[in-house]
Write an enzyme that holds these catalytic residues in place. Sequence first.
Site, mmCIF file in Angstrom:
data_model
loop_
_atom_site.group_PDB
_atom_site.id
_atom_site.type_symbol
_atom_site.label_atom_id
_atom_site.label_comp_id
_atom_site.label_asym_id
_atom_site.label_seq_id
_atom_site.Cartn_x
_atom_site.Cartn_y
_atom_site.Cartn_z
ATOM 1 C CG ASP A 1 86.677 82.063 61.328
ATOM 2 O OD1 ASP A 1 86.203 83.050 62.190
ATOM 3 O OD2 ASP A 1 85.549 81.178 61.593
ATOM 4 C CB SER B 1 82.548 99.916 70.118
ATOM 5 O OG SER B 1 80.777 100.603 70.504
ATOM 6 C CE1 TYR C 1 80.182 94.921 69.771
ATOM 7 C CE2 TYR C 1 79.435 97.057 71.023
ATOM 8 C CZ TYR C 1 79.926 96.355 69.531
ATOM 9 O OH TYR C 1 80.558 97.330 69.031
ATOM 10 C CE LYS D 1 83.912 95.806 68.850
ATOM 11 N NZ LYS D 1 84.873 95.857 67.707
#
Length: 252
Positions: A61, A142, A155, A159
């Site tokens: 993890d 991304s 999100y 990034k």
Amino acid sequence: MAPGTRLAGKVAIVTGGASGFGRGIATKFVQEGANVIIADLSAEAGQALAKELQCNFTLADVTKRDCWEHLLKVAIDNFKQLDIVVNNAGITYPNKATADVTDKDFDLVMNVNVKSIYLSTNILLPYFLENKKPACFITVASTAGVRPRPRLTWYNASKAAAINATKTMAVEYGPQQIRFNSVSPVIGTTGMTHLFLGKPDTEENRKQFLSVVPLGRGSTPSDVANACCYLASEEAAFITGVNIEVDGGRCV
């Protein structure tokens, strides 16, 4: 393409390496001669791929400090060294209005997409610095961190933070010959595609996303793996602080 030797003698950790882009990266690195440690939360998928590639799998993890300490130990115990770290593990929440994002959604993307990079560097940098050892960190970011779309605000922000942190550390640790780079794929077909779309991952539903990609398709695991392999190889020995947009022209 026939197996090569571009990463021969190198030891690499690939997080999220059991599926999607990570699977492509792990496969490419093994083909190019690297000793790869796949780190993933999925024991079944990770063990199956490690068996197929004849490499190492470690259940991990990446949001936990002790997991990174264990990954370093695995590298040293098995291979006596570590050279390349690919922070590929990533997550998103379902496409939704920003006002509807929950604390759980926010914590999820920040922990997996940002804190994991913090932990990887916080724990692994001392090893490289103490041993005066050149190294290469690669972040799979991304296009969302460069050309964000609506409804995935946090999100996108995670990034962007990953890209910025990567560039910052490239400047900070360049004198020690530790390189930091990132790659930014556009949407592809992975286990998270339906979350980005906010609807089932079908050819019809992908059309709106892909309509803004000049080359007319999404990123594949091979596309991302090839970019990562270049950055990890000696061919990129003078490349640091870059974000390669593996996006078919989406960010132009």
